[in-house]
Enzyme design. Structure first.
Site, PDB file in Angstrom:
ATOM      1  N   CYS A  17      -1.855   9.333  -8.578  1.00 54.27           N
ATOM      2  CA  CYS A  17      -2.022  10.785  -8.453  1.00 54.27           C
ATOM      3  C   CYS A  17      -3.503  11.111  -8.578  1.00 54.27           C
ATOM      4  O   CYS A  17      -4.307  10.258  -8.940  1.00 54.27           O
ATOM      5  CB  CYS A  17      -1.267  11.487  -9.573  1.00 54.27           C
ATOM      6  SG  CYS A  17       0.471  11.024  -9.639  1.00 54.27           S
ATOM      7  N   ARG A  60      -4.641  10.563  -2.618  1.00 52.79           N
ATOM      8  CA  ARG A  60      -4.008   9.795  -3.687  1.00 52.79           C
ATOM      9  C   ARG A  60      -2.528  10.142  -3.856  1.00 52.79           C
ATOM     10  O   ARG A  60      -1.788   9.448  -4.570  1.00 52.79           O
ATOM     11  CB  ARG A  60      -4.729  10.046  -5.012  1.00 52.79           C
ATOM     12  CG  ARG A  60      -6.189   9.644  -4.979  1.00 52.79           C
ATOM     13  CD  ARG A  60      -6.904  10.121  -6.214  1.00 52.79           C
ATOM     14  NE  ARG A  60      -6.508   9.378  -7.387  1.00 52.79           N
ATOM     15  CZ  ARG A  60      -7.147   8.325  -7.875  1.00 52.79           C
ATOM     16  NH1 ARG A  60      -8.239   7.891  -7.289  1.00 52.79           N
ATOM     17  NH2 ARG A  60      -6.719   7.724  -8.960  1.00 52.79           N
ATOM     18  N   TRP A  62       1.807  11.919  -6.608  1.00 50.59           N
ATOM     19  CA  TRP A  62       2.614  10.975  -5.847  1.00 50.59           C
ATOM     20  C   TRP A  62       3.779  10.604  -6.766  1.00 50.59           C
ATOM     21  O   TRP A  62       3.577   9.965  -7.806  1.00 50.59           O
ATOM     22  CB  TRP A  62       1.797   9.734  -5.472  1.00 50.59           C
ATOM     23  CG  TRP A  62       2.551   8.808  -4.574  1.00 50.59           C
ATOM     24  CD1 TRP A  62       3.093   9.110  -3.360  1.00 50.59           C
ATOM     25  CD2 TRP A  62       2.864   7.435  -4.807  1.00 50.59           C
ATOM     26  NE1 TRP A  62       3.716   8.014  -2.824  1.00 50.59           N
ATOM     27  CE2 TRP A  62       3.591   6.970  -3.692  1.00 50.59           C
ATOM     28  CE3 TRP A  62       2.598   6.556  -5.849  1.00 50.59           C
ATOM     29  CZ2 TRP A  62       4.060   5.667  -3.598  1.00 50.59           C
ATOM     30  CZ3 TRP A  62       3.056   5.253  -5.760  1.00 50.59           C
ATOM     31  CH2 TRP A  62       3.785   4.818  -4.635  1.00 50.59           C
ATOM     32  N   ASN A  79      -2.094  10.774 -14.759  1.00 56.23           N
ATOM     33  CA  ASN A  79      -1.977   9.799 -13.678  1.00 56.23           C
ATOM     34  C   ASN A  79      -1.615   8.468 -14.307  1.00 56.23           C
ATOM     35  O   ASN A  79      -2.353   7.974 -15.157  1.00 56.23           O
ATOM     36  CB  ASN A  79      -3.316   9.681 -12.932  1.00 56.23           C
ATOM     37  CG  ASN A  79      -3.293   8.566 -11.901  1.00 56.23           C
ATOM     38  OD1 ASN A  79      -2.240   8.225 -11.369  1.00 56.23           O
ATOM     39  ND2 ASN A  79      -4.445   7.978 -11.634  1.00 56.23           N
ATOM     40  N   GLU A  99      -0.062  -6.284  11.607  1.00 53.67           N
ATOM     41  CA  GLU A  99      -0.837  -5.106  11.196  1.00 53.67           C
ATOM     42  C   GLU A  99      -0.605  -3.926  12.171  1.00 53.67           C
ATOM     43  O   GLU A  99      -0.501  -2.777  11.730  1.00 53.67           O
ATOM     44  CB  GLU A  99      -2.331  -5.483  11.129  1.00 53.67           C
ATOM     45  CG  GLU A  99      -3.309  -4.347  10.913  1.00 53.67           C
ATOM     46  CD  GLU A  99      -3.136  -3.587   9.611  1.00 53.67           C
ATOM     47  OE1 GLU A  99      -2.287  -3.957   8.790  1.00 53.67           O
ATOM     48  OE2 GLU A  99      -3.856  -2.591   9.433  1.00 53.67           O
ATOM     49  N   LYS A 107       0.680  -0.042  11.046  1.00 51.66           N
ATOM     50  CA  LYS A 107      -0.033   1.218  11.317  1.00 51.66           C
ATOM     51  C   LYS A 107       0.890   2.205  12.012  1.00 51.66           C
ATOM     52  O   LYS A 107       0.942   3.367  11.666  1.00 51.66           O
ATOM     53  CB  LYS A 107      -1.263   0.991  12.217  1.00 51.66           C
ATOM     54  CG  LYS A 107      -2.448   0.277  11.630  1.00 51.66           C
ATOM     55  CD  LYS A 107      -3.185   1.012  10.558  1.00 51.66           C
ATOM     56  CE  LYS A 107      -2.611   0.703   9.197  1.00 51.66           C
ATOM     57  NZ  LYS A 107      -3.125  -0.384   8.467  1.00 51.66           N
ATOM     58  N   GLU A 114       3.618   3.599   9.647  1.00 53.09           N
ATOM     59  CA  GLU A 114       3.091   4.472   8.593  1.00 53.09           C
ATOM     60  C   GLU A 114       2.829   5.892   9.069  1.00 53.09           C
ATOM     61  O   GLU A 114       3.123   6.843   8.358  1.00 53.09           O
ATOM     62  CB  GLU A 114       1.754   3.916   8.081  1.00 53.09           C
ATOM     63  CG  GLU A 114       1.884   2.753   7.145  1.00 53.09           C
ATOM     64  CD  GLU A 114       0.519   2.333   6.625  1.00 53.09           C
ATOM     65  OE1 GLU A 114      -0.335   1.946   7.443  1.00 53.09           O
ATOM     66  OE2 GLU A 114       0.301   2.410   5.422  1.00 53.09           O
ATOM     67  N   HIS A 152      14.142 -16.251  19.306  1.00 51.41           N
ATOM     68  CA  HIS A 152      15.128 -16.621  18.286  1.00 51.41           C
ATOM     69  C   HIS A 152      15.833 -15.401  17.694  1.00 51.41           C
ATOM     70  O   HIS A 152      16.242 -15.423  16.538  1.00 51.41           O
ATOM     71  CB  HIS A 152      14.449 -17.432  17.178  1.00 51.41           C
ATOM     72  CG  HIS A 152      13.845 -18.704  17.683  1.00 51.41           C
ATOM     73  ND1 HIS A 152      14.602 -19.790  18.049  1.00 51.41           N
ATOM     74  CD2 HIS A 152      12.552 -19.041  17.926  1.00 51.41           C
ATOM     75  CE1 HIS A 152      13.807 -20.758  18.481  1.00 51.41           C
ATOM     76  NE2 HIS A 152      12.555 -20.329  18.419  1.00 51.41           N
ATOM     77  N   LYS A 212      -2.467   6.393  -1.161  1.00 49.62           N
ATOM     78  CA  LYS A 212      -3.557   5.495  -0.779  1.00 49.62           C
ATOM     79  C   LYS A 212      -3.585   4.218  -1.619  1.00 49.62           C
ATOM     80  O   LYS A 212      -3.924   3.159  -1.132  1.00 49.62           O
ATOM     81  CB  LYS A 212      -4.887   6.247  -0.883  1.00 49.62           C
ATOM     82  CG  LYS A 212      -6.103   5.467  -0.408  1.00 49.62           C
ATOM     83  CD  LYS A 212      -6.070   5.295   1.098  1.00 49.62           C
ATOM     84  CE  LYS A 212      -7.125   4.352   1.595  1.00 49.62           C
ATOM     85  NZ  LYS A 212      -6.726   3.722   2.861  1.00 49.62           N
TER      86      LYS A 212
END
Ligand code: F6R
Length: 618
Positions: free
Chosen positions: A2, A27, A73, A99, A491, A495, A498, A514, A613
């Site tokens: 937070c 945050r 958060w 926090n 990666e 992205k 998210e 497979h 974050k």
């Protein structure tokens, strides 16, 4: 994680708190709140982002020169107005923001309930219980002696178990108390007659650059007129070091970019160069990694290297595995930090464990690093945030110097990690005699030219935006790559997931047959990383398989390619580089693709739902 802010001085606290919260929103943004002291304490809280709180406060009394604020958060308790901070105690004597995690809050609630507080720990958050706990201790102590607000906070924290940073006020005193236990996110900004508080310096850098870090175990009493008293865990008053914060306003503002994520993607030529700066000696063209050099002998004879990391940092570690195994010929293992911890890993003093983290605050990664330490391994850290927890718990390491990353989806931190990993692999390869001087020099020169190549990839932005326009309504996507580009194929979908909330998965290209092949039809975009390299022919044959099942192929190819262009629906060319450095270039189109798809879908790109974050809870 937070974000917390505070102000005590002679100005109106409210605008400082609201602007500070906006800067800390990366945050967490499940809810936000402020408390203002002005002949009593008024508290305003709202679920959702800070802008919603600001709207709510428009017609409210926001006067007061002492105030605290919080952006949350959610970890304990759902995101709701009631669970938003600041929290006030039952009798209104203690107001706080927090926090971290209070681990023994259930036990504290039981004691409080025996003393007349009706707090059901299943319904109340740990923060709410902490506010009441401080009040209870204060009331109890007052029965026997004169007890100050400071005494009450200090004494109540003796029985609190957890890792936390708190800022506390009371309606009865013109002061503010801050305390840190096991958290690194608490700093004071020292003005002329005023003091600012923040989880980091961003809330107040337009007012002051003079910063004091409240270290683990410390507590500070902040008074009006800029006076402060800081005590260590032994209750001795200390004279803290005041540091100049280097952060600039430009770094924390979007400038002409619509989102921080796009700004940070476009910053990469500079941030990769910054990560290299001073690390390749001009005099003798050697890699210089100061924080690792002192352990050179132990690293060079290591039996194995183990990376521990999460998320994007984990994928960077997978690329590190290829780099080190290729250049230094040493066994590398890459572990999800959260799993590694619970496997009783086999480690000894011949092993080197490297934690990688942008924030340096990821609880799972830091705990894995601590565990490796207890097993006698040499522990190194690669992190971006200077002074973060990770930098304090290892034997050495290096910063990535990507600058502040505000977009929740990590981009420039990833390529900065690749830069440090490339330097590290080259350094180890040379130290261990696995690459000759000639090859070492050629690769170093090539690494130095990577920022210019990334610049060329960024010039493809309009093309990638067009591709995004065509595919943004897809509900699924598959990413395929091989060798050192397999981690890039992991990666890319991270992205996309998210920030666009599209379901996407990455696989080694050959693994597709497979199972995942069953998913391919004419609605499935398949993103291939098909740049020149050892496995390109194999990738082409995987591509043919997808094409014959009607999949829509988007391929990242090497400039000048003609063959793949005839197979794929659309190609994005990137400059030709040695295969080991290709991830620097192949990841950028995937970052841009995710960005533009999310922009077309209208999501909140810099603050995607449910994310934070840095994840400082396990
Ligand atoms: C992805 C992302 C996360 C982080 C992960 C680890 O865009 O941001 O997956 O990579 O939470 O964070 P750090 O690197 O701070 O340890």
């Amino acid at each position: 994680m937070c974000g917390i802010v505070g102000y005590i001085g002679s100005r109106g606290a409210y605008p400082i708190l609201i602007n500070g919260l906006k800067r800390l929103e990366y945050r967490g943004y499940d809810s936000a709140g402020v408390a203002l002291q002005n002949g009593g304490v008024r508290i305003y809280r709202k679920t959702g982002k800070v802008a919603r709180l600001e709207e709510f406060c428009k017609d409210k009394d926001t006067n007061g020169t002492i105030g605290i604020g919080h952006t949350r958060w959610a970890t304990h308790g759902e995101p709701s107005d009631a669970n938003a901070h600041p929290h006030i105690s039952k009798y209104g004597d203690v107001v706080l923001v927090h926090n971290g995690i209070i681990e023994n809050y259930t036990a504290l609630a039981l004691i409080l309930n025996q003393c007349g507080y009706a707090l059901d720990p299943r319904e109340k958050t740990d923060t709410e219980i902490l506010a009441n706990w401080i009040e209870h201790i204060w009331h109890e102590q007052k029965k026997e002696s004169t007890c100050t607000f400071e005494d009450a906070v200090r004494d109540s924290l003796r029985t609190v178990v957890g890792a936390y940073a708190i800022v506390v006020i009371t309606p009865h005193d013109h002061q503010m108390i801050v305390a840190n236990h096991g958290s690194t996110g608490l700093v004071l900004g020292i003005g002329r007659d005023e003091i600012f508080v923040g989880s980091d310096a961003t809330p107040f850098i337009d007012y002051t650059k003079d910063v004091i870090t409240i270290e683990d175990g410390q507590m500070a009493v902040l008074l009006e007129k800029g006076e402060y008293h800081i005590k260590n865990s032994e209750q001795k008053e200390i004279e803290p070091a005041i540091e100049k914060v280097l952060l600039t306003l430009e770094e924390i503002e979007k400038g002409a970019f619509p989102h921080f994520m796009l700004k940070e993607i476009f910053e990469q030529p500079k941030t990769i160069a910054d990560s290299m700066r001073g690390r390749i000696s001009l005099a003798n063209s050697k890699v210089l990694l100061g924080g690792m050099k002192i352990h050179e002998e132990r690293i060079a004879r290591a039996r194995k290297i183990v990376f521990v990391a999460c998320g994007t940092s984990y994928y960077a570690s997978l690329i590190g595995e290829y780099l080190i195994e290729t250049l230094a010929r040493i066994d590398v293992q890459v572990e999800y930090a959260s799993e590694f911890r619970y496997r009783n890993p086999i480690l000894g003093e011949d092993d080197v464990v490297i934690g990688i983290s942008q924030s340096g605050e990821t609880a799972d990664t830091n705990e894995a690093v601590k565990l490796a330490h207890t097993k006698g391994a040499l522990v190194l850290g690669i992190c971006n945030v200077v002074g973060a927890m990770m930098s304090k718990i290892n034997d050495g390491g290096t910063y990535t110097h990507a600058g502040k990353e505000i977009g929740v989806a990590s981009t420039k931190a990833f390529t900065a990690q690749l830069t440090v990993l490339s330097l590290f692999a080259l350094w180890m390869g040379r130290t261990r005699g696995m690459i000759d001087e000639n090859k070492y020099q050629i690769l170093l020169r090539e690494l130095e030219s990577i920022p210019a190549s990334v610049e060329k990839v960024l010039a493809q932005d309009a093309l990638i935006r067009d591709i995004a326009k065509k595919y943004y309504q897809s509900t699924n996507a598959i990413y395929l790559g091989r060798g050192i580009n397999f981690p890039v194929a992991l990666e890319g979908p991270l992205k996309l997931k998210e920030i666009s909330y599209i379901h996407a998965e990455g696989y080694p290209a050959a693994e597709m047959k497979h199972g995942p092949i069953a998913l391919i039809d004419e609605n499935m975009p398949v993103i291939f990383i098909a740049t020149e390299g050892e496995y390109l022919d194999k990738v082409k044959s995987n591509m043919n398989t997808v094409k014959s099942r009607g999949g829509k192929i988007i391929a990242i190819v090497t400039e000048g390619d003609t063959e793949i262009s005839s197979l794929a629906n659309v190609v994005v060319p990137v400059p030709k580089v040695s295969e080991i450095f290709s991830p620097f270039l192949t990841v950028v189109p995937l970052q841009l693709l995710a960005y533009h798809i999310a922009a077309f879908r209208g999501t909140d790109i810099d603050k995607p739902r449910n994310l934070s974050k840095s994840v400082s809870v396990e």
